[in-house]
Enzyme design. Structure first.
Site, short mmCIF file in Angstrom:
data_model
loop_
_atom_site.label_atom_id
_atom_site.label_comp_id
_atom_site.label_asym_id
_atom_site.label_seq_id
_atom_site.Cartn_x
_atom_site.Cartn_y
_atom_site.Cartn_z
N LYS A 1 0.86 -1.19 0.00
CA LYS A 1 0.00 0.00 0.00
C LYS A 1 0.89 1.23 0.00
O LYS A 1 1.99 1.20 0.57
CB LYS A 1 -0.89 0.02 1.25
CG LYS A 1 -2.16 0.80 1.06
CD LYS A 1 -3.16 -0.04 0.27
CE LYS A 1 -4.46 0.64 0.04
NZ LYS A 1 -5.44 -0.29 -0.55
N SER B 1 -7.53 -5.58 -11.36
CA SER B 1 -6.17 -5.09 -11.54
C SER B 1 -5.24 -6.19 -12.05
O SER B 1 -4.38 -5.96 -12.90
CB SER B 1 -5.61 -4.58 -10.20
OG SER B 1 -6.11 -3.29 -9.95
#
Ligand code: NAD
Length: 425
Positions: A103, A367
């Site tokens: 992240k 994704s």
């Protein structure tokens, strides 16, 4: 005060102890492999240079390259980014994707920046993390307050630097370094719908396992953004009665003696014209003055519906309102919308809750398909994308459902244990 990363670790350790997983291995797994802290100078329109702080937490890459979004928000902290990267490791393992977890985040309120400043910040962040990312190393994507346009600036910067450095990697592989790019700009047709679509695949599987019929199920969706809108639309397309939706300004439902299914395309048209869903049955061509009823977001959560779909914010179902929740099924489409305490309470009451790391994994699955498409130098059609997401999400649901039966526990613990078993060394 304990931070979100410590809380997350504590909750996972508790689950692993309950199911006798190797404590040392779990403790080792919980810590990110690397947390990069970066400074990004941006020249503002007033001539001054402001230095923004950013992070990239690469949590675990046992199953494949690190994968996870980049968040632009004033409340971003290093601990939050670390916790979110840990959840990405679990989510990718639950969906059985060849990815690890990561992240990123920048402490910034993007609404205060001009478009040029935002572009400079995005390009600056890509430059700052250049050395640690790549299609086979770490693949960032959009998250809160970042979007396809921001991804296109970042990937453009990445490709530019790679060319300056004379890196011998084909251009299509360089483009696979970021996902969530605009469809026309190396992106994926169907990526926008992916998360909501995947959530409905999971809901259909669940309803079938519980022996229920979709047509009889009344659904309330909190949040009418990228996730909530498509969830509502696909749920309605699959025969569910979507009777209430909301955004940050309020909620609507249509009720006479009983709830009526909302016309989702009409609500969307109205929201586009009016800027909000509240009151949408009371304006212009979509107005139905006699039946439309505005509600608050709190009221929406407490409606006597069958299925509740929080798709906006974290922690909206918590200690304060958990006793008032009437739905028998909750699909966690937002990240962390049901607090730990509320999850335990509602599960004990017999409410079935599909946890975020399973329910919203359609997004990272989209994704993955975009990344695969770039690597293979192909262009998938939207229908092909949705078909692939359907297959991956059905399998993921099946695995977690069976794990829950084996472990005699609820879906959240089953998802966590299932993921940990794949991730522990
Ligand atoms: P978004 O910004 O497109 O939409 C958010 C929606 O929530 C908007 O309609 C907004 O009006 C509404 N909202 C904001 N505050 C609210 C409030 N107090 N009450 C009710 N509604 C409110 O964001 P999104 O991409 O739809 O993401 C929503 C959630 O799903 C986030 O938790 C995000 O992390 C999670 N998520 C998103 C994806 C994805 O692919 N977009 C994937 C996985 C998880």
């Amino acid at each position: 005060m304990t931070d979100i990363f410590s809380e997350t670790k504590k909750s996972i350790l508790k689950i692993s102890k309950k199911f006798n997983l190797n404590e040392n291995a779990v403790e080792k797994f919980l810590e990110p492999a690397r947390v990069l802290e970066v400074k990004i100078p941006v020249k503002l329109k007033n001539g001054q240079t402001k230095v923004f702080q950013g992070f990239r937490s690469q949590h675990n890459n046992k199953l494949g390259p690190y994968k996870g979004g980049i968040r632009f928000h004033p409340q971003v902290t290093k601990e939050e980014v670390m916790a979110l990267s840990l959840w990405m490791s679990l989510k990718c393992a639950v969906a059985d994707l060849p990815y690890g977890g990561a992240k990123g985040g920048v402490i910034v309120d993007p609404k205060t920046l001009s478009e040029r400043e935002l572009e400079d910040l995005s390009r600056g962040y890509a430059r700052a993390i250049y050395d640690v990312i790549g299609a086979d190393r770490d693949v960032p994507a959009p998250d809160v307050n970042t979007n396809p346009k921001i991804m296109s600036w970042m990937v453009d910067e990445y490709v530019k630097i790679s060319k300056e450095k004379k890196v011998q990697i084909p251009e299509n592989i360089l483009y696979a370094t970021f996902t969530g790019k605009p469809d026309k700009d190396h992106g994926l047709a169907g990526r926008t719908e992916a998360t909501g679509f995947g959530g409905v695949v999971v809901l259909k599987e669940l309803v079938q396992r519980l022996g229920l019929k979709s047509e009889n199920q009344m659904v309330a969706v909190q949040g009418f953004g990228n996730v909530g809108l498509y969830f509502a639309q696909f749920a309605a397309d699959n025969g569910f009665k979507v009777v209430a939706v909301s955004d940050s300004k309020g909620a609507i439902t249509e009720k006479n003696h009983q709830f009526k299914a909302l016309d989702i395309p009409l609500v969307l048209k109205c929201k586009k014209e009016k800027g909000m869903v509240s009151g949408c049955y009371c304006v212009g061509g979509v107005c139905d003055l006699s039946k439309g009823r505005p509600l608050t977001n709190e009221e929406l959560l407490e409606l006597p519906v069958d299925i509740l779909v929080p798709s906006a914010l974290e922690n909206v179902i918590n200690k304060k309102n958990m006793t008032k929740i009437k739905a028998k099924i909750i699909i966690e489409m937002a990240n962390g919308p049901v607090s730990y305490e509320a999850y335990e309470y509602l599960t004990k009451k017999g409410v079935v809750i599909v946890p975020d790391i399973l329910a919203n994994a359609g997004g990272v699955t989209g994704s993955y398909i975009e990344w695969k498409q770039n690597i293979e130098n192909k262009k998938y059609k939207k229908e092909e994308t949705l078909k692939m997401i359907e297959g991956i999400m059905e399998l993921a649901f099946d695995n977690i459902w069976n794990e829950a039966i084996n472990l005699k526990t609820h879906l959240k613990e089953a998802s966590t244990v299932h993921a940990l078993k794949k991730l522990l060394v």
